[in-house]
Design a protein around this motif. Structure first.
Motif, PDB file in Angstrom:
ATOM      1  N   ILE A  38       0.847  -1.376  -0.074  1.00 47.01           N
ATOM      2  CA  ILE A  38      -0.163  -0.187  -0.032  1.00 47.01           C
ATOM      3  C   ILE A  38       0.834   1.325  -0.093  1.00 47.01           C
ATOM      4  O   ILE A  38       0.512   2.378  -0.658  1.00 47.01           O
ATOM      5  N   THR A  39       1.868   1.257   0.626  1.00 44.90           N
ATOM      6  CA  THR A  39       2.730   2.426   1.034  1.00 44.90           C
ATOM      7  C   THR A  39       3.550   2.562  -0.213  1.00 44.90           C
ATOM      8  O   THR A  39       4.518   3.729  -0.201  1.00 44.90           O
ATOM      9  N   ALA A  40       4.026   1.546  -0.943  1.00 40.27           N
ATOM     10  CA  ALA A  40       4.788   1.799  -2.155  1.00 40.27           C
ATOM     11  C   ALA A  40       4.614   2.717  -3.118  1.00 40.27           C
ATOM     12  O   ALA A  40       3.652   2.509  -3.935  1.00 40.27           O
ATOM     13  N   THR A  41       4.840   3.938  -3.231  1.00 40.81           N
ATOM     14  CA  THR A  41       4.445   5.137  -4.182  1.00 40.81           C
ATOM     15  C   THR A  41       5.494   5.050  -5.167  1.00 40.81           C
ATOM     16  O   THR A  41       6.739   4.815  -5.072  1.00 40.81           O
ATOM     17  N   GLY A  42       4.528   4.978  -6.407  1.00 43.14           N
ATOM     18  CA  GLY A  42       5.445   5.060  -7.572  1.00 43.14           C
ATOM     19  C   GLY A  42       5.886   3.767  -8.233  1.00 43.14           C
ATOM     20  O   GLY A  42       6.542   3.740  -9.118  1.00 43.14           O
ATOM     21  N   ALA A  43       5.741   2.629  -7.247  1.00 43.20           N
ATOM     22  CA  ALA A  43       6.313   1.239  -7.629  1.00 43.20           C
ATOM     23  C   ALA A  43       5.300   0.680  -8.539  1.00 43.20           C
ATOM     24  O   ALA A  43       5.740   0.088  -9.630  1.00 43.20           O
ATOM     25  N   VAL A  44       3.966   1.182  -9.029  1.00 45.99           N
ATOM     26  CA  VAL A  44       3.225   0.490  -9.915  1.00 45.99           C
ATOM     27  C   VAL A  44       2.998   1.742 -11.110  1.00 45.99           C
ATOM     28  O   VAL A  44       2.499   2.762 -10.617  1.00 45.99           O
ATOM     29  N   GLN A  45       3.172   1.296 -12.131  1.00 42.04           N
ATOM     30  CA  GLN A  45       3.171   2.090 -13.189  1.00 42.04           C
ATOM     31  C   GLN A  45       2.306   1.716 -14.337  1.00 42.04           C
ATOM     32  O   GLN A  45       2.705   1.406 -15.476  1.00 42.04           O
TER      33      GLN A  45
END
Length: 69
Positions: A38-45
């Motif tokens: 949830i907290t991984a920002t920018g990991a999903v493109q």
């Protein structure tokens, strides 16, 4: 003549019953993994616009990519 057998009564369960080590570790690991997703920002493109959907949208996009064949 049959002889009666004498067995010891089973002791009652102790009030301080201990949990196995994995009963505490597994929920902690699952919580940490979900929190990291949830907290991984920018990991999903994702190309479908999940970047602007927030953490929940990113989490759903990651799950969709993981489960897709």
């Amino acid at each position: 003549m049959p002889v009666p057998t004498h067995t010891r009564p089973r002791p009652a369960a102790a009030a301080g019953t201990r949990l196995p080590w994995w009963a505490l570790v597994l929920p902690v690991l699952a919580f940490a993994a979900l929190l990291a997703l949830i907290t991984a920002t920018g990991a999903v493109q994702a190309a479908d616009g999940a970047q602007g959907a927030g953490a929940v949208g990113a989490l759903l996009a990651q799950v969709r990519e993981t489960l897709a064949p």
